[in-house]
Write an enzyme that holds these catalytic residues in place. Sequence first.
Site, PDB file in Angstrom:
ATOM      1  CB  CYS A  87      -0.967  -0.042   1.178  1.00 43.60           C
ATOM      2  SG  CYS A  87      -2.318   1.177   1.066  1.00 43.60           S
ATOM      3  CG  HIS A 196      -3.184  -3.686   3.501  1.00 38.68           C
ATOM      4  ND1 HIS A 196      -2.256  -3.014   4.249  1.00 38.68           N
ATOM      5  CD2 HIS A 196      -3.844  -2.752   2.777  1.00 38.68           C
ATOM      6  CE1 HIS A 196      -2.337  -1.718   4.001  1.00 38.68           C
ATOM      7  NE2 HIS A 196      -3.296  -1.532   3.103  1.00 38.68           N
ATOM      8  CD  GLU A 198      -0.423  -5.584   5.862  1.00 36.12           C
ATOM      9  OE1 GLU A 198      -0.762  -4.391   6.005  1.00 36.12           O
ATOM     10  OE2 GLU A 198      -0.315  -6.127   4.739  1.00 36.12           O
TER      11      GLU A 198
END
Length: 234
Positions: A87, A196, A198
């Site tokens: 991002c 994302h 994560e």
Amino acid sequence: MTARIGVVTFPGTLDDRDASRAVRLAGAEAVPLWHNDADLKNVDAVVLPGGFSYGDYLRAGAIARFAPVMDTLVDAAHGGLPVLGICNGFQVLTEVHLLPGSMIKNEHLHFVCRDQTLRVENAETAWTSEYREGEEIVVPLKNQDGQYVADERTLDMLEAEGRVAFRYVGWNPNGSRRDIAGITNERGNVVGLMPHPEHAVEAGFGPDSRESGRTGTDGLAFFTSAIKGLLASA
């Protein structure tokens, strides 16, 4: 050997702790790296996490590119250090010209937050080797400056060289050219991704679905890919 993966924090970074947790869940040591410190602490790889570095003033990632840590990181990336920009981290990678193109406001001018399907286009980078080409994964997406743009010559080059790493599937959430969600450099050690991964590393906390059999961990392979590659080269 335990791989050591650095996670950079800029003023305004939001997802450094999430990225560090993903690194640990994948089996590596997460090493905090501060934006004002040029020392990379002998890490084996680096993650530039999401957020709004320096408040996104001027342009997303435009100020972060001048942080002392980035001078060292750019040199290390040119030397082969695996670097993942997520991002805002992707935006920073374009600003320092480790990746071509740029990120601008979403086409619809709204912040978007949703679970997003992606197709793996390149499974041969330092961060994607645990995926299969053509595989579809679901990870969260949240951005307002997520529209990837580049001139036609650059886009054609990325396509011809297999450097489009991920594409949006089902819906292009920000107007990115050619549905591009992530790209890689020519060497394959630097990857930028707008969604994302994560946030999709632990069962029960990421996008899951009984119908599809997904467990919400589709993003974990980003981190295990890097670790596997580092261990193989040790």
